[in-house]
Design a protein around this motif. Sequence first.
Motif, PDB file in Angstrom:
ATOM      1  N   ILE A  85       0.872  -1.187   0.000  1.00 26.64           N
ATOM      2  CA  ILE A  85       0.000   0.000   0.000  1.00 26.64           C
ATOM      3  C   ILE A  85       0.901   1.227   0.000  1.00 26.64           C
ATOM      4  O   ILE A  85       1.919   1.255   0.705  1.00 26.64           O
ATOM      5  CB  ILE A  85      -0.985   0.001   1.194  1.00 26.64           C
ATOM      6  CG1 ILE A  85      -1.886   1.240   1.121  1.00 26.64           C
ATOM      7  CG2 ILE A  85      -0.254  -0.063   2.545  1.00 26.64           C
ATOM      8  CD1 ILE A  85      -3.106   1.173   2.022  1.00 26.64           C
ATOM      9  N   ARG A 121       0.641   5.407   0.405  1.00 24.92           N
ATOM     10  CA  ARG A 121      -0.213   6.549   0.735  1.00 24.92           C
ATOM     11  C   ARG A 121       0.550   7.816   0.396  1.00 24.92           C
ATOM     12  O   ARG A 121       1.730   7.940   0.704  1.00 24.92           O
ATOM     13  CB  ARG A 121      -0.596   6.526   2.206  1.00 24.92           C
ATOM     14  CG  ARG A 121      -1.516   5.354   2.542  1.00 24.92           C
ATOM     15  CD  ARG A 121      -1.934   5.430   3.998  1.00 24.92           C
ATOM     16  NE  ARG A 121      -3.026   4.524   4.278  1.00 24.92           N
ATOM     17  CZ  ARG A 121      -2.932   3.477   5.113  1.00 24.92           C
ATOM     18  NH1 ARG A 121      -1.790   3.229   5.728  1.00 24.92           N
ATOM     19  NH2 ARG A 121      -3.979   2.711   5.333  1.00 24.92           N
ATOM     20  N   GLU A 169      -3.954   6.623  -8.790  1.00 27.71           N
ATOM     21  CA  GLU A 169      -3.972   5.223  -8.340  1.00 27.71           C
ATOM     22  C   GLU A 169      -3.280   4.325  -9.361  1.00 27.71           C
ATOM     23  O   GLU A 169      -2.745   3.279  -9.023  1.00 27.71           O
ATOM     24  CB  GLU A 169      -5.419   4.753  -8.116  1.00 27.71           C
ATOM     25  CG  GLU A 169      -6.052   5.358  -6.880  1.00 27.71           C
ATOM     26  CD  GLU A 169      -7.562   5.142  -6.818  1.00 27.71           C
ATOM     27  OE1 GLU A 169      -8.019   3.990  -6.954  1.00 27.71           O
ATOM     28  OE2 GLU A 169      -8.288   6.140  -6.628  1.00 27.71           O
ATOM     29  N   GLU A 216      -3.466   5.051  -1.971  1.00 29.78           N
ATOM     30  CA  GLU A 216      -4.519   5.696  -1.196  1.00 29.78           C
ATOM     31  C   GLU A 216      -4.145   7.157  -0.968  1.00 29.78           C
ATOM     32  O   GLU A 216      -3.009   7.458  -0.618  1.00 29.78           O
ATOM     33  CB  GLU A 216      -4.625   4.977   0.148  1.00 29.78           C
ATOM     34  CG  GLU A 216      -5.987   5.015   0.768  1.00 29.78           C
ATOM     35  CD  GLU A 216      -5.978   4.297   2.121  1.00 29.78           C
ATOM     36  OE1 GLU A 216      -6.468   3.155   2.161  1.00 29.78           O
ATOM     37  OE2 GLU A 216      -5.474   4.864   3.102  1.00 29.78           O
TER      38      GLU A 216
END
Lengths: 806, 286
Positions: free
Chosen positions: A517, A519, A530, A551
Motif C-alpha cells: 500500500i 499513501r 492510483e 490511497e
Amino acid sequence: MNDMSPNKAEREAKLEGMGCRRKRVEDVRFTQGKGNFVDDIKLPGMLFGDFVRSPYAHARIKGINIKKAMKVPGVLAVLTATELKGVNLAWMPTLAGDVQMVLADGKVLFQNQEVAFVVATDRYAAADGVEAVEVDYEALPVLVDPFKAMDKNAPVLREDLKGKTSGAHGPRKHHNHIFEWTMGDKDLTEAAFRKADVTIKELISYHRTHPSPLETCQSVASFDKIKGELTVWGTFQAPHVIRTVASLISTIPEHKIHVISPDVGGGFGNKVGAYPGYICSIVASIVTGKPVKWVEDRIENLTATSFARDYHMTAEIAATKDGKVQALRVHVLADHGAFDACADPSKWPAGFFNIVTGSYDFPVAHCAVDGVYTNKAPGGVAYRCSFRVTEAAYCIERAMDILAKKLNMDPAELRLKNFIRRDQFPYQSALGWEYDSGDYHTAMKQGMEKIGYPALREEQKRKQADFKAGKTRDIMGIGVSFFTEIVGAGPSKNCDILGIAMFDSCEIRIHPTGSAIARVGTKSTGQAHETTWAQIIATEIGIPSADIMVEEGNTDTAPYGLGTYGSRSTPVAGAAIAMAARKIKAKAQMIAAYMLEVHEGDLQFDIDGFRVKGLPEKFKSMKEIAWAAYHSVPPGMEPGLEAVSYYDPPNMTYPFGAYFCVMDIDVDTGVYKIRRFYALDDCGTRINPMVIEGQVHGGLTEAFAIAMGQEIRYDAGGNVLTGSFMDFFIPTAVETPVWETDHTVTPSPHHPIGAKGVGESPNVGGVPAFSNAVNDAFGFLGATHIQMPHDYWRNWEAAKSLGLIK
Amino acid sequence: MIPGTFEYHRPKSVAEAAKLLRKSKDGRVLAGGHSLLPMMKLRMTEPSALIDLGAIAALRGIKKTGTKLVIGAMTTQHELLASALVAKNLPILHETAILIADPQVRYVGTIGGNVANGDPGNDMPAVMMALDATYKIAGPTKARVVKARAFYKGSYETALKAGEIVTAIEIPVPGKHGFAYEKLKRKVGDYATAAAAVLITLKAGKIAACAIALTNLAPTPLLAEAAAAALVGRAPDDAAISAAVAAARKIMDPANDTRGTPAYRKSVGGIYVERAIKRAIARAAG
C-alpha cells in the motif's frame, strides 16, 4: 533457470511499470457508477444546508428577517453573519493574505454572494427555507470594469479595509487597490527600450472564465460533541491544508480534525480554496450536533466559487530590426473580484507570472502587476495551469506574434531565432527563474515538420489571394504557440502556503506476501494517481503495479502533503514516491544479501529482485524478500518493510511544447472550423503515455473552450450573464477538434525519475495556439490583436471592424 | 436548483387532464419537461400542480388523414425522426428535429411541448408557421383549433388560454417541394443563434409558392411574408434571393445575449435565410 522461466521482457511487462500504457484502475469503479463522491455520503440524521444569495452585485444589507423561514417545515436554523461572529467566523482568511466574508457582513460585494445559510432536514426543505428568508437590500453603485477601479470617484468596495494603506503584499495606492507586485530590472529594461530598433506594445486581455469541474464544490461536516472531534468530507484538492486551516480558524486541535477527500470529480483549481459552504457546514454541525451536508448547484459554482484569469496585460517587446529580442516589459491589471481569494503560494500574489519571458532569451525584463477589487466573484484560481502561467504564456505568445507581424517575419522563424538554446540550460531568466532543462529547437522543428508548416504557409498565401480577388469568404489561420511551463511548486526556498513549505510525501508499506500500500499527500481529482503512482513504485522496487494499492485524501492515514494542483503531483509527490521506494529497495537489498549469504555490494537489482553479480542463478525476488522482512531479517535489523519520504524539490520543473492550430473562418458568419491541431509535449520522463495523452486531450479541450467562447461575463450592473451551461461554453465531443499528439523527452535533471508534470501544459499552450490562429487569419487584412474569446459573433465583429462586412 | 412544492398527476385521458388543469388554478401540463422543469428548478415558475400527459395514449402517434399529417402532441422528437410517414411527407420535420438538442433530449422532448411553450428559441414553431400547421386544442369547455401562424403572441405568450391543452398538430402535406431548415448554433444542444425554415415550389422555372419562417430572431417565431412574396412569381435568381433576404432582415428583432449582438444576429440571420432559400430551390428543382 530453464526454458519455462519468464524472460526479461516478460518479467518487465508483468510489472506494468513506468512507460507502460496501463489502463486506469480507478475507471473500473467510475465507469460502473460505483465511485464514492461527497454527495454519495449519507450519515444517520444528516441535515442539509443551502444558501440565501444576493441578487445584487453591491448593496448594503439593512436587515435579514428569518421568521418566515423558521416556520417552513423541516427548517431548523438560519445562520447569518451575526451568528458566525459569535464563533469568530463571520470572516475567513484567504490563501492570498486577504480576508473574505463567510456570510455577508453589513453589505454584499458580488452577485450570488452568500448571505445566510439555511439548515433543514432535507435539501428540499432547505431550498424552501431559502425562499422564505427576507433580506432588505439598499443598492449601491456597482464597479465592474477593472480599468475604472482606481478612478478617484470609484465606489468604495471594501469598507473593512478603510484606512489600511498596506496589505499582505505591500502598499495600497487606492481604496480598491490590493497590491502591486514587481519583478525584474526596471532601469535596464527602460534603457533597452530606448536603444531598440523596433518595439511593439499591445493590451492583451485574458478574459474571466471558470474551471467548472463536473462535480461542484461540496462538503459534509460531522462534529462529535462528546469526543470534540470534527470530521469533514469535502471536494478538496488539498485536504491536509484544509485541516490545518480548519484547526487554525476553529481552534479545534488539529489531531481532532479528520479531513477526507473521497473521489473528486474534477478540480482544475476550483477546489483548492476554502469556501463559505465548507465553513457553514462545519458551524452548522457544531450548532446542531448533527452531520450537515452542503452541495453547490451549477449556477452557484459558476457564479460564486472561484473564477480564473481576468488579467489585462499590456505587453511591450524591444527587438533589433533582424528580430532578436532585447527586452520585455509587461504591466498587468489583475481583477480579483470582491476579495483577493487568489490560490497562489503565499508570497506570490501574481503566482508565477514572471515566467512571462517564456521560451525566449530576453536579456532584460520587467513586469508589474496591480491587483484591484471589483464587484465580481472573488478569486482567482489557476484553472488547469500553474499559478498565472497560462496568462503569462498567452501574453508572451501573442506578443511574439505581434512582433513577427511588425517585422514581417514568420512567427515560427522569430521563435526559432530567440529560443533559449539547449546549451544554455540551466538557464537564469531575466525575471528570476532557473529553467532546469529544455531542447526547444528540436521540439519546434519536429512540430513544424509533422504539421507540414511550409506547405501550410503556401496554401495560406493562395487563400489570401483568393480572398482579395473575391473568390472566397474564408480566411485561413495558422496558430503557432511554443510554451514553457513552470510546475512543481515548490521548493521551500520559493514557496509556502500559510507558512507550510510546499513539499509532498509518500509512505509505502510492503506486506508479507509481497503486495503493498502506498499513501501519498496528493489527491487525484481525475489524474489517475492510483494507476500511475503504482507504476513508479513497480519500476523502482519490482512489485507489479497490480499488487500496489494507492490511497490518498484521508488526513488520518496519508502523510502530510500540499495537494494536487499546478501540475505539482508528479514533480513533487512523484519524487517522494520514488525516494520512499528507494529506501525500501535499500533495505530489501540488505535482506536479500543476508538470504543469499553475500555482501550487499555483491548484489545487483534486476527488474523484480536482486541477483548476485556473476552468479545469475542466485536470485531473490521482491516477493521472497518481503516475506523474509517479516520473519528472518538480518540480526540487529528491525523487521518490516516500509518507508516514508517527504520531498522538498530543489527546483521547479519546466515542461514545454510546440502547438500548431490550423483554422478556417467564414468572415460573414464568424463561424470557424478547426482543421488540425497538433500538440507536441515534452514533460520529461513519461510514466504512462496513455494517461499523458488523456491529460493532453482534456487540457486541449478546455483550451479550445476558453479561446473560442468560454467566459464569465457580467453586465454593467454586475449581473452574471453566463451562469449556466446554456450560456457558459462547454464543448461537446461534436465541437471538439481532433487532437494530434506527439512528444519529445528531455528529462528533468534534478527529479529522481526525470518527470516534469503534464496535466496543465495543454491549457497553457493551447489557448495561445487557438488565439494566434484567429489573429493570424485576420492579420493580412490589417488586424494586429483581436481579444479573446473568439466566438462566432466576435469573429464577425472583428471582420466588421476591418471593413469586411457590407 | 430545487423546485417548490407541487402536486403531481398522471391522468389517462385528455378529459381527465383538462379537468385536473381546471381544478388546479395555476397548474401546468407536463410534456417532455425540458423547458418547464428548469424554470421550476430556478423557481421562475412555481405551478401548484403538474399534470403529466405522458400516460395519455391518445396524444401519441403520427397518422396520415387524407392530405394531412396529424401528429399527437406527445410524440417525441425521436419518434418524428424514426417515422417513415414523416420522412416521406414532411422531410423538413426530420431536418429540424435532428438539430434539436441531443439524442437524450429527443427521446423525451415532444413536438407538442416544443410548439406550445412559446419559447422563441424552440425550432418547431417557425417550421409549423412555414408549413401552415394547425394546432388542435382541448379546453375546459370545448375543443378548438388555432393556426400556428396566429398562435405566437410574445416571448412565452401564446394564444393558449388558461386550462387549454394542445393535443395534436395537423399539417397539410405539400406537393412536390423543396425545403430547408438552416440553423446556426454554437454547439450541440444550443438554441439557434439564428435559423430559417423555407419551403419552395417551382413551376416552369419560376417560384410558384414559397413560405419562409424565422427562429430566435425576435421575441416570437416570425413568418417572413414579404420575403416569401419577393420570390413568388420570379425566377430563382440572385436578385430575387437578395430581395427576399433584405425583406426578411427587416422584420428581425433579435435579443442581445451571449449568442451575439442584434446587429450580428440580423446579419447572420439573413445569411441563413439565403442559404435555406438556395438549398430549398436546389431541392425543388432536383
